[in-house]
Scaffold this motif. Structure first.
Motif, mmCIF file in Angstrom:
data_model
loop_
_atom_site.group_PDB
_atom_site.id
_atom_site.type_symbol
_atom_site.label_atom_id
_atom_site.label_comp_id
_atom_site.label_asym_id
_atom_site.label_seq_id
_atom_site.Cartn_x
_atom_site.Cartn_y
_atom_site.Cartn_z
ATOM 1 N N UNK A 72 -37.278 -6.424 -7.975
ATOM 2 C CA UNK A 72 -37.358 -7.879 -8.135
ATOM 3 C C UNK A 72 -37.757 -8.414 -9.314
ATOM 4 N N UNK A 73 -37.241 -9.293 -10.072
ATOM 5 C CA UNK A 73 -37.603 -9.879 -11.284
ATOM 6 C C UNK A 73 -37.868 -11.490 -11.010
ATOM 7 N N UNK A 74 -39.154 -11.932 -11.593
ATOM 8 C CA UNK A 74 -39.262 -13.495 -11.544
ATOM 9 C C UNK A 74 -38.383 -14.052 -12.168
ATOM 10 N N UNK A 75 -38.250 -13.760 -13.534
ATOM 11 C CA UNK A 75 -37.321 -14.589 -14.366
ATOM 12 C C UNK A 75 -36.285 -13.720 -14.971
ATOM 13 N N UNK A 76 -35.247 -13.536 -14.561
ATOM 14 C CA UNK A 76 -34.351 -12.539 -14.860
ATOM 15 C C UNK A 76 -33.401 -13.013 -16.165
ATOM 16 N N UNK A 77 -33.298 -14.309 -16.411
ATOM 17 C CA UNK A 77 -32.548 -14.728 -17.751
ATOM 18 C C UNK A 77 -33.475 -14.531 -18.960
ATOM 19 N N UNK A 78 -34.790 -14.646 -18.873
ATOM 20 C CA UNK A 78 -35.596 -14.254 -20.010
ATOM 21 C C UNK A 78 -35.630 -12.974 -20.236
ATOM 22 N N UNK A 79 -35.732 -12.244 -19.118
ATOM 23 C CA UNK A 79 -35.977 -10.635 -19.101
ATOM 24 C C UNK A 79 -34.468 -10.014 -19.890
ATOM 25 N N UNK A 80 -33.406 -10.608 -19.455
ATOM 26 C CA UNK A 80 -32.274 -10.043 -20.010
ATOM 27 C C UNK A 80 -32.223 -10.507 -21.735
ATOM 28 N N UNK A 81 -32.909 -11.424 -21.950
ATOM 29 C CA UNK A 81 -32.801 -11.868 -23.578
ATOM 30 C C UNK A 81 -33.394 -10.843 -24.335
ATOM 31 N N UNK A 82 -34.635 -10.156 -23.566
ATOM 32 C CA UNK A 82 -35.566 -9.245 -24.151
ATOM 33 C C UNK A 82 -34.889 -7.903 -24.509
ATOM 34 N N UNK A 83 -33.847 -7.748 -23.425
ATOM 35 C CA UNK A 83 -33.225 -6.304 -23.775
ATOM 36 C C UNK A 83 -32.353 -6.078 -24.737
ATOM 37 N N UNK A 84 -32.137 -4.925 -25.515
ATOM 38 C CA UNK A 84 -31.066 -4.814 -26.338
ATOM 39 C C UNK A 84 -29.676 -4.778 -25.575
ATOM 40 N N UNK A 85 -28.690 -5.152 -26.105
ATOM 41 C CA UNK A 85 -27.495 -5.451 -25.580
ATOM 42 C C UNK A 85 -26.996 -4.213 -24.916
ATOM 43 N N UNK A 86 -27.082 -2.784 -25.281
ATOM 44 C CA UNK A 86 -26.535 -1.853 -24.916
ATOM 45 C C UNK A 86 -27.237 -1.274 -23.441
ATOM 46 N N UNK A 87 -28.262 -2.116 -23.251
ATOM 47 C CA UNK A 87 -28.982 -1.699 -21.955
ATOM 48 C C UNK A 87 -28.330 -2.615 -20.831
ATOM 49 N N UNK A 88 -27.698 -3.546 -21.413
ATOM 50 C CA UNK A 88 -27.213 -4.525 -20.238
ATOM 51 C C UNK A 88 -25.580 -4.173 -19.539
ATOM 52 N N UNK A 89 -25.367 -3.826 -18.418
ATOM 53 C CA UNK A 89 -24.283 -3.605 -18.163
ATOM 54 C C UNK A 89 -23.402 -4.641 -17.533
ATOM 55 N N UNK A 90 -24.134 -5.514 -16.654
ATOM 56 C CA UNK A 90 -23.460 -6.825 -15.960
ATOM 57 C C UNK A 90 -24.403 -7.837 -16.391
ATOM 58 N N UNK A 91 -24.068 -9.096 -16.752
ATOM 59 C CA UNK A 91 -24.855 -10.245 -16.895
ATOM 60 C C UNK A 91 -25.193 -10.782 -15.695
ATOM 61 N N UNK A 92 -26.364 -11.639 -15.547
ATOM 62 C CA UNK A 92 -26.944 -12.133 -14.351
ATOM 63 C C UNK A 92 -25.608 -13.104 -13.695
#
Length: 116
Positions: A72-92
């Motif tokens: 569980x993540x408090x602020x998913x949008x901000x966390x996704x912005x911090x991750x490299x693109x290759x680590x993101x499989x599906x957008x929020x």
């Protein structure tokens, strides 16, 4: 129902995983140490859960990436912005379980992130 209190991940990329999981919030008391004569590893205590990142056992060269994790993540949008693109499989996106995204760690373990 029992409460999860320990999660151990084994990898050949200890420092990379410690940095990755720190971005997810596992940074409180992240420590590099060992118990007695055991292997050096990273450990983080978050609430009631201890995350440990250990080296692969001798003779194993590839980390298991079939385990799926969820946090569980408090602020998913901000966390996704911090991750490299290759680590993101599906957008929020909004799902039946909440606002959810799927990412992967450096070994390819899938991680479901949910903002309740």
């Amino acid at each position: 129902m029992p409460d999860l209190n320990l999660l151990v991940i084994k990898t050949s990329q200890l420092a990379e995983h410690a940095a990755f999981y720190a971005k997810l919030g596992f940074h409180f008391q992240f420590d590099y140490h060992r118990h007695g004569t055991g292997p050096y590893h990273y450990a983080s205590i978050n609430g009631n859960i201890v995350l440990e990142i250990y080296p692969l056992p001798k003779g194993i060269t590839v980390a298991d990436n079939t385990t799926r994790l969820g946090f569980k993540i408090a602020d998913l949008d901000n966390l996704i912005k911090e991750l490299p693109e290759e680590n993101i499989l599906t957008a929020p996106a909004s799902t039946a379980w909440g606002y959810t995204a799927i990412i992967q760690d450096p070994d390819g373990r899938k991680i479901e992130l949910v903002q309740p």
